[in-house]
Every structure is written in structure tokens, then in C-alpha cells.
Design a protein around this motif. Structure first.
Motif, PDB file in Angstrom:
ATOM      1  N   PHE A 344      12.655  -8.387  -5.887  1.00  0.00           N
ATOM      2  CA  PHE A 344      13.246  -7.050  -5.977  1.00  0.00           C
ATOM      3  C   PHE A 344      12.881  -6.285  -4.713  1.00  0.00           C
ATOM      4  O   PHE A 344      11.934  -6.630  -3.993  1.00  0.00           O
ATOM      5  N   SER A 345      13.656  -5.252  -4.453  1.00  0.00           N
ATOM      6  CA  SER A 345      13.404  -4.350  -3.335  1.00  0.00           C
ATOM      7  C   SER A 345      13.211  -2.950  -3.885  1.00  0.00           C
ATOM      8  O   SER A 345      13.909  -2.532  -4.822  1.00  0.00           O
ATOM      9  N   ALA A 346      12.275  -2.229  -3.296  1.00  0.00           N
ATOM     10  CA  ALA A 346      11.967  -0.874  -3.762  1.00  0.00           C
ATOM     11  C   ALA A 346      11.675   0.001  -2.562  1.00  0.00           C
ATOM     12  O   ALA A 346      11.076  -0.456  -1.575  1.00  0.00           O
ATOM     13  N   PRO A 347      12.101   1.286  -2.609  1.00  0.00           N
ATOM     14  CA  PRO A 347      11.737   2.214  -1.533  1.00  0.00           C
ATOM     15  C   PRO A 347      10.224   2.349  -1.448  1.00  0.00           C
ATOM     16  O   PRO A 347       9.514   2.349  -2.458  1.00  0.00           O
ATOM     17  N   ALA A 348       9.724   2.436  -0.223  1.00  0.00           N
ATOM     18  CA  ALA A 348       8.281   2.488  -0.003  1.00  0.00           C
ATOM     19  C   ALA A 348       7.947   3.680   0.879  1.00  0.00           C
ATOM     20  O   ALA A 348       8.731   4.083   1.747  1.00  0.00           O
ATOM     21  N   ALA A 349       6.785   4.224   0.631  1.00  0.00           N
ATOM     22  CA  ALA A 349       6.227   5.276   1.472  1.00  0.00           C
ATOM     23  C   ALA A 349       4.971   4.717   2.119  1.00  0.00           C
ATOM     24  O   ALA A 349       3.986   4.424   1.432  1.00  0.00           O
ATOM     25  N   SER A 350       5.002   4.533   3.428  1.00  0.00           N
ATOM     26  CA  SER A 350       3.864   3.936   4.133  1.00  0.00           C
ATOM     27  C   SER A 350       3.144   5.005   4.945  1.00  0.00           C
ATOM     28  O   SER A 350       3.745   5.992   5.389  1.00  0.00           O
ATOM     29  N   GLU A 351       1.868   4.779   5.144  1.00  0.00           N
ATOM     30  CA  GLU A 351       1.046   5.669   5.940  1.00  0.00           C
ATOM     31  C   GLU A 351      -0.089   4.868   6.550  1.00  0.00           C
ATOM     32  O   GLU A 351      -0.426   3.764   6.093  1.00  0.00           O
ATOM     33  N   GLU A 357     -16.067   3.981   6.195  1.00  0.00           N
ATOM     34  CA  GLU A 357     -17.295   3.431   5.629  1.00  0.00           C
ATOM     35  C   GLU A 357     -17.256   1.902   5.577  1.00  0.00           C
ATOM     36  O   GLU A 357     -18.295   1.252   5.619  1.00  0.00           O
ATOM     37  N   HIS A 358     -16.074   1.315   5.502  1.00  0.00           N
ATOM     38  CA  HIS A 358     -15.926  -0.133   5.386  1.00  0.00           C
ATOM     39  C   HIS A 358     -15.486  -0.795   6.679  1.00  0.00           C
ATOM     40  O   HIS A 358     -15.867  -1.949   6.942  1.00  0.00           O
ATOM     41  N   SER A 359     -14.659  -0.137   7.490  1.00  0.00           N
ATOM     42  CA  SER A 359     -14.098  -0.810   8.655  1.00  0.00           C
ATOM     43  C   SER A 359     -13.694   0.223   9.702  1.00  0.00           C
ATOM     44  O   SER A 359     -13.273   1.338   9.363  1.00  0.00           O
ATOM     45  N   PRO A 360     -13.798  -0.118  10.988  1.00  0.00           N
ATOM     46  CA  PRO A 360     -13.326   0.794  12.041  1.00  0.00           C
ATOM     47  C   PRO A 360     -11.831   0.715  12.279  1.00  0.00           C
ATOM     48  O   PRO A 360     -11.320   1.403  13.155  1.00  0.00           O
ATOM     49  N   LEU A 361     -11.110  -0.114  11.525  1.00  0.00           N
ATOM     50  CA  LEU A 361      -9.681  -0.300  11.723  1.00  0.00           C
ATOM     51  C   LEU A 361      -8.874   0.687  10.879  1.00  0.00           C
ATOM     52  O   LEU A 361      -9.341   1.179   9.851  1.00  0.00           O
ATOM     53  N   VAL A 362      -7.654   0.917  11.320  1.00  0.00           N
ATOM     54  CA  VAL A 362      -6.701   1.754  10.595  1.00  0.00           C
ATOM     55  C   VAL A 362      -5.549   0.854  10.157  1.00  0.00           C
ATOM     56  O   VAL A 362      -4.951   0.152  10.987  1.00  0.00           O
ATOM     57  N   HIS A 363      -5.248   0.844   8.872  1.00  0.00           N
ATOM     58  CA  HIS A 363      -4.268  -0.080   8.314  1.00  0.00           C
ATOM     59  C   HIS A 363      -2.993   0.659   7.916  1.00  0.00           C
ATOM     60  O   HIS A 363      -3.025   1.841   7.535  1.00  0.00           O
ATOM     61  N   ARG A 364      -1.898  -0.087   7.982  1.00  0.00           N
ATOM     62  CA  ARG A 364      -0.616   0.404   7.480  1.00  0.00           C
ATOM     63  C   ARG A 364      -0.529   0.060   6.001  1.00  0.00           C
ATOM     64  O   ARG A 364      -0.512  -1.103   5.618  1.00  0.00           O
ATOM     65  N   VAL A 365      -0.500   1.065   5.148  1.00  0.00           N
ATOM     66  CA  VAL A 365      -0.501   0.891   3.701  1.00  0.00           C
ATOM     67  C   VAL A 365       0.807   1.436   3.145  1.00  0.00           C
ATOM     68  O   VAL A 365       1.208   2.564   3.466  1.00  0.00           O
ATOM     69  N   ALA A 366       1.469   0.616   2.336  1.00  0.00           N
ATOM     70  CA  ALA A 366       2.747   1.010   1.731  1.00  0.00           C
ATOM     71  C   ALA A 366       2.577   1.124   0.228  1.00  0.00           C
ATOM     72  O   ALA A 366       1.951   0.261  -0.406  1.00  0.00           O
ATOM     73  N   ARG A 367       3.140   2.165  -0.337  1.00  0.00           N
ATOM     74  CA  ARG A 367       3.135   2.383  -1.782  1.00  0.00           C
ATOM     75  C   ARG A 367       4.575   2.299  -2.300  1.00  0.00           C
ATOM     76  O   ARG A 367       5.481   2.910  -1.723  1.00  0.00           O
ATOM     77  N   PHE A 368       4.747   1.558  -3.388  1.00  0.00           N
ATOM     78  CA  PHE A 368       6.074   1.402  -3.980  1.00  0.00           C
ATOM     79  C   PHE A 368       5.920   1.085  -5.453  1.00  0.00           C
ATOM     80  O   PHE A 368       4.825   0.765  -5.930  1.00  0.00           O
ATOM     81  N   ASP A 369       7.023   1.162  -6.187  1.00  0.00           N
ATOM     82  CA  ASP A 369       7.025   0.922  -7.629  1.00  0.00           C
ATOM     83  C   ASP A 369       7.424  -0.520  -7.912  1.00  0.00           C
ATOM     84  O   ASP A 369       8.178  -1.149  -7.156  1.00  0.00           O
ATOM     85  N   ASN A 370       6.912  -1.025  -9.021  1.00  0.00           N
ATOM     86  CA  ASN A 370       7.305  -2.356  -9.484  1.00  0.00           C
ATOM     87  C   ASN A 370       8.640  -2.241 -10.199  1.00  0.00           C
ATOM     88  O   ASN A 370       8.719  -1.850 -11.361  1.00  0.00           O
ATOM     89  N   ARG A 371       9.713  -2.596  -9.503  1.00  0.00           N
ATOM     90  CA  ARG A 371      11.055  -2.548 -10.082  1.00  0.00           C
ATOM     91  C   ARG A 371      11.541  -3.922 -10.508  1.00  0.00           C
ATOM     92  O   ARG A 371      12.735  -4.132 -10.711  1.00  0.00           O
TER      93      ARG A 371
END
Length: 518
Positions: A344-351, A357-371
Motif C-alpha cells: 500500500f501507499s500512504a501520504p507521509a510527513a517526514s522531518e 543523547e544516543h547519536s551525533p547523526l540527524v536522521h530523516r524520519v517519516a510518519r504515515f498511517d497503516n493503510r
């Protein structure tokens, strides 16, 4: 006498550590009671799980029988037999040649012995006649001695060659004899005692359980631009392993999280005595406090339901059954085979989110619904972006319509540095202790593009009145965008291109004099 019947495998339900195999076909039966024999079953079939159904008739008894039969020879077996036969023939010829060499050397040794006797006889006769020739006799005896030594050495080597050739010939004959023995195979069948009053074409169905079959979910998530933002395409697959000595060819494949062997029994009741006592004077004036790490017990974006006591598939406590999108062929080679289930495909909002505290890296995280049409079981997920494969993560158990988040790799142009400092102050009159924690974060953006970055820090949460945790607003710059009830402090920053900025975050933990443990 049993009538042999071949029923093809039409349906397989793969459980967590075994599989339910269903064979079904239309057969022609005469009227009345009869014995049927369904051949081709797996030797690993569980006897007590065998069940048989006959439309319009009855099956009085069903049992699994196993017999050893000679396995038919294939082309590879005949080729191997020919090679062994050729080797045996070569070794026999070599052994015979070695024996001929021994006989030739023995005959040569006899000639040398005769020559030596002739020399000794000539010495005796000429010495008696007064015609001694010591120089000639010495040369003749030396020649005979050298020839004797040479023939004895060659004869010894020839004997060794005969023994070695014989040993190799014996081993080759044993291998040939072993290869000529018929190879046995275990033939498993289901013997049924059936009764059909009318006869004719009827449907016969046989089911049984087999071990050595397992499945686990796997996913592939692709983050790509879409109209008005971004979208995530999630592909759900089942990875199947099976070594049941059966080939599941063009079968209907189902995947279940049920555990039929898991017994359910009520807990054993035990006596639990409760006793009351008065607190001591020291206990009345002391509050025991401890700091602990706690995992938030939720599904979806917040985490996963904990199933440490029951390893395997996490289905949220309710048995689920997933169906393959099309008919599948799974050979019994024990190798993993991926079977598509749904996508399935779902609209995502990434940031861009960083957890200093855990890592010096910055990650691309996407939030979406289970459709999708079903819940998402916990399993590995391959992460893909427009640039290609970026890594692998773990997908948590997520219900239908529930929100989840996935990290799609880190951004190389963003880095975070973190410094922590703490100090404690104690009031002399009241004994109140205040510990102040100061955190400094340095966010660097070395890229040519401005980015919006979210940083999340955490602070402890107090559960007792004797301990107070407070965010120091005057020392926290810039102000946090949100502070959750679980102590997660969220900062939303704008990172200009090729810039570095500093963030200060401070909180205090105040406890009274009677608090112990901090």
C-alpha cells in the motif's frame, strides 16, 4: 488390497514452526467399503494429525504407513557406476602388471644365482688345475654381487607395488560393490478405510501437519516525492523456509500466527501471606527513591508490545492469517523464499530528527498511517529512498489505521555535538538538595541548503511529591516547542546553510532532606 491414489498438494498453511498440508482431488471410487492408499506424503508427517474427508461417504480409519523401497537409479548414478567400473578395471590391469614384474625379477634373480654358482665352480676347477686367475675372478664376483643387489632392490620395490595396487583394488571393489547396492528411500502413505454407498466421482481431502517449515514477515519501505509532499510505499512479504521433503508446487499459500501446540492452563494458586508491622522511626523520616529507565508500552509509533516471554511472531495476542497474492511454488531445499502478500501507499510527513543523547547523526524520519488490509507484524524492513537502498530497520507491530514512523537514513551534512554539566546545591537549614543539569548542543549544517531540524532531549519525570523536576526556562534557549508528559523535550530549529548554532537545555531535580537513593 489398497488402491493407490495420488492427491496433489493444493493448499498449505504455514504456522510459526510447522505447516498444515492439504491434498485434494476428485477420484473415481466403486460403491461399498474399500481401502485407499494416498502416496507421496512427507516422511515427516505427524501421525496423529492425519485427517481425511470423503464427500458423500465416510472414512472409518486413517493412519500413516512408512515402508522402505528401492530408489530408482538415475543418469547420475549410472555415470558414477561406469567411472567406478573403469577404475576397478585399471587397477586390476595395474595389479597384474605388477605381478608380472615380480615374476620377471624373480627369474632374473635365478639367472644371477646360476651365474654366481658358475663363477664359484670355475674358481674351484681352475684352482685345482693350477691355473689361478685371481684378478679375473675378483672382477667376476664383484659384477655378480652388484647385479644381485640391484635385482634384490628392484624385487623389493616390485613387491611393495603389488601390495599397494592390491590395496587400492580392494578399496575400489568395495566402493563398486557399495554403489551397486540399491539405494533405499522411505515411502510414506496414508491408508484409509473408506465407505461410499453410491460410488462414482467424489472429492477426497487429506490434511496433516509437518515440521521443518517456518515463516517470518519482511518489508520494503520506499520514501519518494508525491503530489503535495511525500509518500511511503510499503511492500509486505513472507519469507518461507521448508525442508519437509515435499515440493509445494503451485499451491495456495496461507501464513498464520496461530500456535496449535501452545497449551492453555490456569495459573497454579499459591498461598500469599500479607503481614502488617509498624514503621520504625527511621523509616518514618525517610523516603526511598530510585531512578529507573522505563520503556513506553504502546504499539505503532510509540514502540511495540513486549513479547519477550514468548519469542517468535508478535501478533498482538490475536491469531492472524495472511494469504499470498497468487499461487506459489516453494521447493523443499531449506533456502529462504520471499512470497508477496500485499502493498500500500500512504501520504507521509517526514522531518529531520536528532537524538543527541544516543547519536551525533540527524536522521530523516517519516510518519504515515497503516493503510494496508491487515496489521503489520514485527519484522525487518529494507529502507529505500530516491537515491537507492539506505539501510535496514525493524518494523514494530502496528494495527490497521495506526500511525508508525520509520527512519530513512542520516543526512551527511548535519551533525550534533553534546556537552553535559551538572552541579548540586544543598541548603544548610532545610537540607534540601537541588541538582542542576545543563546540556549544550551544537548543530552544524555544512550543506548548501537550509534545513529544518528537530532535536529531542529527555528529562526525568517524578512520581513522588518529595522529588520535584522542573525545566529551567531562563536557561533553556531557544524555548522548546513541546514537553511531553513522559519528559521528552522537543526543539524545532532552522539550520541555515553552512552554519553552526548552539542550544542550551537545563533542568533541576529538587529533593527534600528525607529523600534517600538519589
Amino acid at each position: 488390497m489398497s488402491n493407490p491414489i495420488h492427491l496433489p498438494i493444493v493448499k498449505v498453511t504455514v504456522l510459526e514452526d510447522r505447516a498444515l498440508v492439504e491434498r485434494r482431488a476428485d477420484v473415481v471410487l466403486p460403491a461399498g467399503p474399500q481401502r485407499l492408499r494416498v502416496e507421496g506424503l512427507s516422511p515427516l508427517a505427524v501421525d496423529r494429525s492425519l485427517q481425511a474427508q470423503l464427500t458423500g461417504g465416510t472414512v472409518a480409519q486413517a493412519r500413516v504407513s512408512r515402508t522402505w523401497k528401492e530408489k530408482p537409479r538415475g543418469e547420475s548414478a549410472r555415470a558414477q557406476w561406469t567411472e567406478l567400473r573403469r577404475r576397478v578395471e585399471d587397477l586390476e590391469a595395474e595389479w597384474k602388471r605388477a605381478q608380472v614384474d615380480v615374476q620377471r625379477l624373480r627369474a632374473r634373480m635365478e639367472v644371477v644365482h646360476v651365474a654366481r654358482e658358475d663363477v664359484l665352480r670355475a674358481i674351484a676347477e681352475l684352482s685345482g688345475a693350477g691355473r689361478a686367475k685371481p684378478e679375473s675372478w675378483h672382477e667376476q664376483l664383484e659384477t655378480v654381487r652388484k647385479e644381485t643387489a640391484s635385482v634384490e632392490d628392484a624385487l623389493q620395490r616390485a613387491h611393495s607395488h603389488v601390495q599397494e595396487a592390491w590395496q587400492r583394488l580392494v578399496e575400489a571393489r568395495a566402493a563398486l560393490l557399495q554403489s551397486e547396492q540399491p539405494e533405499q528411500q522411505l515411502v510414506t502413505a496414508a491408508e484409509l478405510e473408506a465407505n461410499h454407498p453410491a460410488g462414482g466421482t467424489v472429492s477426497l481431502r487429506v490434511t496433516y501437519l509437518v515440521p521443518c517449515a517456518v515463516w517470518r514477515p519482511a518489508y520494503r519501505a520506499t520514501l519518494a516525492p508525491a503530489e503535495g509532499g511525500e509518500a511511503v510505499t510499503l511492500e509486505c512479504e513472507a519469507v518461507v523456509w521448508q525442508r519437509t521433503e515435499e515440493e509445494w508446487k503451485d499451491v495456495e499459500l496461507l501464513f498464520s500466527t496461530a500456535r496449535p501446540t501452545l497449551g492453555a492452563s490456569p495459573p497454579r494458586l499459591m498461598e500469599d501471606w500479607l503481614r502488617l508491622r509498624d514503621k520504625s522511626e527511621q523509616e518514618k523520616h525517610t523516603v526511598e527513591v530510585s531512578i529507573r529507565e522505563e520503556v513506553i508500552q504502546t504499539t505503532g509509533e510509540g514502540g511495540a508490545s513486549q513479547t519477550e516471554s514468548m519469542p517468535g511472531l508478535d501478533d498482538g495476542g490475536e491469531a492472524l492469517t495472511l494469504r499470498a497474492a497468487h499461487r506459489v511454488t516453494v521447493p523443499g531445499d531449506g533456502a529462504p523464499h520471499r512470497v508477496p502478500l500485499f502493498q500500500f501507499s500512504a501520504p507521509a510527513a517526514s522531518e529531520l530528527i536528532g537524538y543527541p543523547e544516543h547519536s551525533p547523526l540527524v536522521h530523516r524520519v517519516a510518519r504515515f498511517d497503516n493503510r494496508g488490509p491487515a496489521v503489520l507484524l514485527a519484522g525487518p524492513v529494507d529502507l529505500v529512498r530516491s537515491s537507492g537502498y539506505v539501510g535496514r530497520s525493524q518494523l514494530k507491530f502496528t494495527g490497521v489505521g495506526e500511525k508508525l514512523k520509520l527512519g530513512f537514513g542520516s543526512e551527511d551534512t548535519l551533525r550534533i555535538a553534546r556537552l553535559v554539566d551538572s552541579k548540586q546545591d544543598t541548603q544548610r537549614l532545610t537540607g534540601k538538595r537541588t541538582r542542576t543539569h545543563q546540556v549544550k548542543l551544537f548543530l552544524s549544517n555544512t550543506g548548501p541548503r537550509a534545513e529544518k531540524v528537530v532535536l529531542e532531549e529527555r528529562m526525568p519525570v517524578s512520581e513522588v511529591e518529595a522529588v520535584e523536576v522542573r525545566l529551567l526556562q531562563e536557561q533553556t534557549k531557544p524555548a522548546p516547542a513541546k514537553v511531553s508528559e513522559d519528559g521528552i523535550v522537543r526543539f524545532e530549529l532552522a539550520a541555515p546553510p553552512r552554519s553552526q548554532q548552539e542550544l542550551a537545555f537545563a533542568y533541576s531535580v529538587a529533593s527534600s532532606a528525607k529523600v534517600a537513593g538519589l
